[in-house]
Write an enzyme that holds these catalytic residues in place. Structure first.
Site: not given
Ligand code: NAD
Length: 435
Positions: A175, A261
């Site tokens: 990510k 996140y």
């Protein structure tokens, strides 16, 4: 028959899922050399049964660990090539293979041959399986490699995903998925075209504490959820040469690196997609770290069920990595939530015996390596031909929403988004945790 995946696994299925079969391949015009490299008749299979000890009936206050883990023999595990030997690869991912049950490291891709040789020796990787960024495409001929795990600066994810998929390998990519929506789409298209799986390494979605929080929220254990607050930030080092501070390499500052996140958590906790976003950014004037990328971002989202989310991220505050879910009957929090380990879960509700008292409980679970869980999930998906729980579409959706967050901050407007019906629409089946 013993089966930890919750379904029977047949050898015939393995042949049809991890290899196409040479006859069928030539009949449909595929490159036989590529197909031969993909045909791994000896990989995967059934996990051996768990070794059991006779039950100990004597009273104890110990929490059971669940007994000895079981794992595929090394020769049957799927081989992973790690691309990029930076901090994450060497400090977290390579050591995590020691906790894997289905995955093993078999190749390295690095611009630094000396470092790659040292790492190969440490992990027993055949030196013939070391590649550099130029000869990376030759990995197509290497039957030791089933999955390529891309752990490079964000702007390089696109190129190494496309080249990896063209080389006939499945892709696990760190990510944020890429640095633009268009790049994410190209990655999805390239893997689809090559008929290869694409998973984004959202490690928290495989963590037992995060999965427990999802269950609590979805089962209404907290009552009706009203608000989720999430914060993830760190005081980024002053090394202004680091790629994270260069927009062309990172795509942005704290938001795509650590704020993602918070965004991702609000989405997987609720299973919903936001219908409204507003946001603010701030960078300390004169701080050389923030010439190209932002320091702090706050963003607020409204979800179709009425849940409101309040998120913050920063490259300027002391590390904070937490979320709290506020329900009508209780709250639960993870603090830290987004750290690699040491997660701590707390829940609070009114005491059933005394409504003047609040029961605050620490919830303890056996800690697992998030990276091992994530890599084993990828291997499980390849072995059983399953859609990963966090496929390219999951990364693409975060990328779209981050673009909306920047837009909302820039314009000062609250941006409305079309409602998406259904839950977990960008996710594959929930991961099965192996003992
Ligand atoms: P890093 O800087 O420590 O490592 C990057 C690696 O890429 C290095 O080995 C470097 O030599 C190599 N590289 C190749 N070409 C490069 C170039 N042009 N510029 C800079 N480096 C180049 O970074 P990292 O912390 O390991 O991050 C790598 C990826 O992993 C990023 O996408 C990051 O977002 C992601 N990440 C994820 C987590 C997680 O918890 N899942 C944590 C940290 C990083």
């Amino acid at each position: 028959m013993f089966d930890l995946f919750g379904k029977k696994f047949s050898r015939r299925k393995l042949l049809t899922t991890t290899g196409l079969g040479v006859v069928a391949a030539s009949a449909i015009g595929l490159d036989p050399e590529l197909v031969a490299a993909q045909t791994q008749t000896s990989k995967g299979g059934e996990l051996p049964p768990q070794i059991k000890f006779s039950p100990d009936e004597s009273p104890t206050t110990e929490v059971s660990s669940g007994g000895p883990p079981t794992a595929l023999p090394p020769a049957k595990r799927l081989g992973f090539a790690i691309v990029g030997l930076g901090r994450l690869s060497l400090e977290e991912i390579m050591p995590a293979f020691g906790m894997c049950k289905l995955a093993k490291p078999t190749a390295l891709v690095s611009g630094d041959a000396k470092k790659a040789n040292q790492v190969a020796q440490q992990y027993g990787i055949n030196p013939k399986n070391i590649y550099n960024y130029q000869n990376y495409d030759n990995i197509r001929n290497n039957p030791d490699v089933d999955v390529i795990y891309i752990v490079l600066p964000n702007s390089m994810h696109l190129e190494y995903t496309v080249r990896g998929a063209k080389a006939g390998k499945h892709i696990l990519c760190e990510k944020p998925m890429a640095i633009s929506v268009a790049e994410c789409q190209q990655m999805i298209d390239a893997c689809k075209k090559a008929d290869k799986k694409l998973m984004i390494a959202y490690r928290c979605q495989y963590d037992p504490y995060h999965r427990a929080a999802i269950r609590m929220l979805r089962s209404k254990e907290l009552g009706k959820v009203k608000v989720i607050q999430a914060d993830n930030g760190q005081n980024q080092s002053n090394d202004i040469s680091q790629w994270r501070l260069k927009k062309a390499l990172s795509g942005g500052g704290s938001l795509p690196d650590v704020g993602i996140y918070c965004l991702n958590a609000t989405r997987y906790l609720t299973g919903e997609e936001p219908i409204e976003i507003s946001a603010q950014t701030f960078s300390t004037p004169g701080d050389p770290r923030f010439k190209e990328v932002e320091e702090s971002v706050t963003f607020q989202m409204r979800f179709p069920s009425g849940v409101l989310a309040l998120c913050s991220t920063s490259y300027g505050y002391h590390q904070s990595r937490r979320f709290r879910i506020f329900g009508s009957d209780a709250w639960t929090q993870l603090d830290p939530a987004f750290a690699y380990n040491g997660l701590r879960m707390t829940m609070s509700r009114l005491s059933p015996s005394n409504n003047m008292a609040e029961d605050v409980t620490d919830i303890k679970m056996t800690e697992k390596s998030q990276f091992a869980l994530e890599m084993d999930h990828m291997a499980d998906c390849v072995i059983h031909n399953k859609q990963p729980h966090t496929p390219g579409e999951e990364g693409l959706q975060d990328q779209k929403l981050m673009a909306t967050i920047y837009e909302a901050a820039k314009t000062g407007r609250t941006i409305k988004l079309p409602a998406v019906s259904g839950l977990d629409v960008t996710r594959g089946p929930a991961p099965v945790t192996l003992r």
